[in-house]
Write a protein that holds these residues in place. Structure first.
Motif, PDB file in Angstrom:
ATOM      1  N   VAL A  57       0.841  -1.196   0.000  1.00 43.68           N
ATOM      2  CA  VAL A  57       0.000   0.000   0.000  1.00 43.68           C
ATOM      3  C   VAL A  57       0.878   1.249   0.000  1.00 43.68           C
ATOM      4  CG1 VAL A  57      -1.776   1.294   1.249  1.00 43.68           C
ATOM      5  CG2 VAL A  57      -1.840  -1.204   1.243  1.00 43.68           C
ATOM      6  N   ILE A  58       0.484   2.232  -0.806  1.00 41.21           N
ATOM      7  CA  ILE A  58       1.116   3.552  -0.784  1.00 41.21           C
ATOM      8  C   ILE A  58       0.055   4.559  -0.345  1.00 41.21           C
ATOM      9  CG2 ILE A  58       2.299   5.335  -2.132  1.00 41.21           C
ATOM     10  CD1 ILE A  58       3.196   3.118  -4.054  1.00 41.21           C
ATOM     11  N   ARG A  59       0.359   5.298   0.717  1.00 43.51           N
ATOM     12  CA  ARG A  59      -0.578   6.300   1.232  1.00 43.51           C
ATOM     13  C   ARG A  59       0.053   7.679   1.139  1.00 43.51           C
ATOM     14  NH1 ARG A  59      -0.707   2.119   4.958  1.00 43.51           N
ATOM     15  NH2 ARG A  59      -2.696   0.954   5.045  1.00 43.51           N
ATOM     16  N   PHE A  60      -0.733   8.639   0.689  1.00 41.20           N
ATOM     17  CA  PHE A  60      -0.304  10.034   0.638  1.00 41.20           C
ATOM     18  C   PHE A  60      -1.309  10.856   1.436  1.00 41.20           C
ATOM     19  CE2 PHE A  60      -0.170  14.207  -1.711  1.00 41.20           C
ATOM     20  CZ  PHE A  60       1.060  14.596  -1.199  1.00 41.20           C
ATOM     21  N   LYS A  61      -0.823  11.472   2.506  1.00 46.14           N
ATOM     22  CA  LYS A  61      -1.680  12.226   3.434  1.00 46.14           C
ATOM     23  C   LYS A  61      -2.853  11.362   3.913  1.00 46.14           C
ATOM     24  CE  LYS A  61      -2.369  15.796   0.788  1.00 46.14           C
ATOM     25  NZ  LYS A  61      -2.783  17.164   0.359  1.00 46.14           N
ATOM     26  N   GLY A  62      -2.557  10.080   4.158  1.00 42.41           N
ATOM     27  CA  GLY A  62      -3.541   9.162   4.697  1.00 42.41           C
ATOM     28  C   GLY A  62      -4.425   8.478   3.672  1.00 42.41           C
ATOM     29  N   GLU A  63      -4.351   8.887   2.412  1.00 42.22           N
ATOM     30  CA  GLU A  63      -5.200   8.317   1.365  1.00 42.22           C
ATOM     31  C   GLU A  63      -4.440   7.252   0.583  1.00 42.22           C
ATOM     32  OE1 GLU A  63      -7.551   9.654  -2.746  1.00 42.22           O
ATOM     33  OE2 GLU A  63      -6.345  11.108  -1.622  1.00 42.22           O
ATOM     34  N   ASN A  64      -5.094   6.134   0.337  1.00 36.78           N
ATOM     35  CA  ASN A  64      -4.498   5.059  -0.443  1.00 36.78           C
ATOM     36  C   ASN A  64      -4.441   5.475  -1.922  1.00 36.78           C
ATOM     37  OD1 ASN A  64      -3.818   2.691  -1.795  1.00 36.78           O
ATOM     38  ND2 ASN A  64      -5.116   1.388  -0.546  1.00 36.78           N
ATOM     39  N   ILE A  65      -3.230   5.646  -2.450  1.00 41.03           N
ATOM     40  CA  ILE A  65      -3.064   6.057  -3.853  1.00 41.03           C
ATOM     41  C   ILE A  65      -2.434   4.951  -4.692  1.00 41.03           C
ATOM     42  CG2 ILE A  65      -2.865   8.504  -3.213  1.00 41.03           C
ATOM     43  CD1 ILE A  65       0.193   8.210  -3.764  1.00 41.03           C
ATOM     44  N   THR A  66      -2.342   3.746  -4.147  1.00 41.58           N
ATOM     45  CA  THR A  66      -1.602   2.661  -4.785  1.00 41.58           C
ATOM     46  C   THR A  66      -2.052   2.410  -6.218  1.00 41.58           C
ATOM     47  OG1 THR A  66      -1.539   1.649  -2.589  1.00 41.58           O
ATOM     48  CG2 THR A  66      -0.764   0.306  -4.441  1.00 41.58           C
ATOM     49  N   ALA A  67      -3.362   2.389  -6.441  1.00 38.29           N
ATOM     50  CA  ALA A  67      -3.890   2.003  -7.750  1.00 38.29           C
ATOM     51  C   ALA A  67      -4.316   3.194  -8.606  1.00 38.29           C
ATOM     52  CB  ALA A  67      -5.079   1.056  -7.563  1.00 38.29           C
ATOM     53  N   LEU A  68      -4.037   4.415  -8.150  1.00 35.10           N
ATOM     54  CA  LEU A  68      -4.461   5.583  -8.918  1.00 35.10           C
ATOM     55  C   LEU A  68      -3.573   5.787 -10.140  1.00 35.10           C
ATOM     56  CD1 LEU A  68      -5.214   8.301  -6.195  1.00 35.10           C
ATOM     57  CD2 LEU A  68      -6.821   6.793  -7.361  1.00 35.10           C
ATOM     58  N   PRO A  69      -4.125   6.297 -11.246  1.00 40.32           N
ATOM     59  CA  PRO A  69      -3.277   6.661 -12.396  1.00 40.32           C
ATOM     60  C   PRO A  69      -2.408   7.859 -12.066  1.00 40.32           C
ATOM     61  CG  PRO A  69      -5.553   7.366 -12.740  1.00 40.32           C
ATOM     62  CD  PRO A  69      -5.556   6.541 -11.487  1.00 40.32           C
ATOM     63  N   SER A  70      -1.301   7.974 -12.813  1.00 33.95           N
ATOM     64  CA  SER A  70      -0.325   9.003 -12.458  1.00 33.95           C
ATOM     65  C   SER A  70      -0.867  10.417 -12.452  1.00 33.95           C
ATOM     66  CB  SER A  70       0.897   8.966 -13.363  1.00 33.95           C
ATOM     67  OG  SER A  70       0.821   8.140 -14.368  1.00 33.95           O
TER      68      SER A  70
END
Length: 233
Positions: A57-70
């Motif tokens: 899992v990758i989280r940015f400011k608490g939000e899961n961004i793992t599967a988001l497009p660039s």
């Protein structure tokens, strides 16, 4: 600000990252160091969605961004200064900057053309020059300024000073120190341990897709065996 938790990434069927974890707190400068081919750029590509992680899992400011497009990751406030700079050769300096301009996730931009011209006076002098007419140092300054024009909350720099003259390197370290003083979170990949130890709060060393050491600058500079084993110094 950013958390990577047990990330695993692949190129085709070849696994590159093996359970990699790291974090960056708000306002921190953190480094990722290691020899060539150990997974530094792949880590950056996973963060930015260019090579999405298959596990973890990758989280940015608490939000899961793992599967988001660039593009959606960029809109959330993560900007990349890529290895090789990737300046658009058929655009002028000014056009390279305005092509990526954004108010950022806060909607209150701190970086405008006027501020870029003040911070990077050489770019002001070269504002009408095409991207392929710039020196390597000028291109790197433009790549940093282009990223700042998106008004990010996290700045990623892949090989921040590679192949640049000493005076240009010093100028880049000074710019990063000023950005740190303003509270911008930064992840830096570079090989200049002396400069990084003065700039960064914490350091990670990567070996074959795994974090093998982490700690502060004082600890890093005292770890001669670690530096010899993993950084070739």
């Amino acid at each position: 600000m950013l958390e990577l938790d047990a990330i695993e990434s692949f190129y085709g069927q070849s696994q590159i990252m093996f359970g990699l974890s790291l974090n960056i707190r708000e306002g921190e400068v953190v480094t990722l160091m290691g020899r060539n081919g150990m997974g530094k750029t792949t880590t950056v590509r996973a963060i930015t969605g260019l090579t999405p992680a298959r596990r973890g899992v990758i989280r940015f400011k608490g939000e899961n961004i793992t599967a988001l497009p660039s593009y959606r990751i960029a809109r959330r406030g993560i900007a990349l200064v890529p290895e090789g700079r990737l300046i658009s050769p058929n655009l002028t300096v000014k056009e390279n900057l305005v092509a990526t301009r954004s108010d950022g996730p806060s909607g209150a931009p701190r970086w405008t053309l006027a501020r870029v011209w003040t911070q990077f006076p050489r770019l002001l002098e070269r504002r009408d020059s095409m991207g392929n007419q710039l020196s390597g140092g000028e291109q790197q300054m433009l790549a940093i300024a282009r990223a700042l024009m998106t008004n990010p909350e996290l700045l990623l720099l892949d090989e921040a000073t590679e192949g640049l003259a000493p005076l240009i390197r010093q100028e880049i370290w000074q710019i990063l120190a000023e950005l740190k003083s303003e509270g911008l979170s930064i992840l830096v990949i570079d090989k200049n341990i002396q400069a990084l130890s003065k700039l960064a709060d914490r350091h990670y060393i990567i070996e074959k897709g795994r974090i093998v050491w982490e700690g502060g600058s004082e600890a890093l500079m005292s770890q001669h065996e670690i530096k010899n084993r993993y950084l070739g110094i």
